[in-house]
Design an enzyme around this catalytic site. Structure first.
Site: not given
Length: 336
Positions: A311, A282, A129
């Site tokens: 995600h 995602d 991330s």
């Protein structure tokens, strides 16, 4: 006893032109640096995470094995350990904390790696991330220093859609009357709960909800899952979350004096061997963004994670199947 160390940076002039005074970069390490100083791996933290949340990717038999590598985990500014709104003294505390970019983060991490450890080459930079965003930055800013990168569930530049999603998260938090412009005396819990609910609509995929995959996380129902997500954010400082959110929104490996906004040039400068791993579902960092980026990187492979966990597929240790898929790619890259 604290399970981390503190690197004293002194006064740091940021991209914003403001100064982060008496800046502190909190970090921890796993394993030992060898005599050649060529077994170092950098593994930055992610949004809302601290070094402890990276640990499920580190261990015996895994790619990031402390028996073989010296793994450095720097905590991102704003995460409550490194300099943050919650731990910086007045007048730069809370809502007055200066804006910090990912470029600022990486430049300070570079000082840690070179000044504290004398490391001139990194075998790997990797992260999830916002950790992936920092990974891309490392590859572009220090191409002669970084041998390999594996960013997962993150991009080299925050997309407009991602930016707008984060505006919704920010607005949900700051709509709480207790927010008081960031000068709250008691936590804005209504805003933190609202933030968690907004986040929950995006952090996983539609299929995750359709197939009730939240039951695998110990939730008894959909509402139970949402309340669990609220609990994760209630322990966070609101100003800290917004400081990191701002860094996320400004993410761009070309927004610096080296590339002056030329994004394709910045991508082309990443000479490290790379495997770029989005989650195929995602909603923050869709695979299409990474696919375009990889086409402009000279030694990169595009390898999506086949998961319905969105995600969250990349969250260290949350889903064992996805964690194993990422770990396998890390092992492959490290022997290449």
């Amino acid at each position: 006893m604290a399970d981390y160390d503190v690197f004293e940076l002194g006064d740091v002039v940021l991209q914003s032109g403001m100064t982060l005074r008496d800046a502190k970069l909190v970090y921890t390490t796993y394993g030992s640096l060898n005599r050649r100083r060529d077994n170092a791996i950098l593994f930055p933290t992610f949004y809302g995470g601290q070094h402890m949340q990276n640990e499920p990717m580190i261990g015996a038999g895994m790619a990031l094995d402390p028996a073989a590598y010296f793994i450095i985990v720097p905590n991102m500014f704003g995460n409550g350990l490194s300099s943050s709104p919650s731990n910086t003294p007045p007048p730069y505390d809370r809502a007055r904390f200066p804006p910090v970019t990912l470029y600022d983060n990486v430049m300070c991490q570079h000082r840690l790696v070179t000044e504290q450890f004398g490391v001139e080459r990194l075998a790997l930079v990797t992260g999830f991330s916002m950790g992936a965003q920092q990974t891309f930055h490392w590859g572009a800013l220090f191409p002669d220093m970084v041998e390999r990168i594996l960013p997962w569930c993150g991009s080299a530049k925050t997309s407009r859609h991602n930016f707008v999603f984060l505006e919704g998260v920010k607005t949900a938090l700051t709509a709480d009357d207790a927010w008081r412009g960031g000068w709250y005396d008691t936590p804005p819990t209504k805003g933190l709960r609202a933030l968690a609910r907004v986040y929950s609509g995006w952090v996983v995929s539609q299929a995750f909800y359709r197939e009730q995959s939240y039951l695998q996380l110990g939730a008894a129902s959909l509402e139970d899952f949402l309340v669990m997500q609220e609990g994760r954010r209630l322990n966070s400082d609101a100003n800290n979350l917004l400081a990191m959110l701002w860094s996320w929104q400004q993410g761009d490996i070309s927004a610096n004096p080296l590339y002056n906004g030329d994004f394709e040039k910045a991508l082309g400068a990443i000479s490290a061997k790379a495997i770029v791993m989005p989650s195929q579902t995602d909603l923050y960092f869709p695979p299409e963004d990474n696919e375009w980026e990889v086409r402009h990187m000279p030694h990169a492979e595009f390898r999506p994670i086949p998961s319905i966990w969105g995600h969250m597929a990349g969250s260290p240790g949350v889903n064992p199947v996805d964690t194993a898929f990422i770990d396998s790619a890390l092992k492959e890259l490290l022997v290449s």
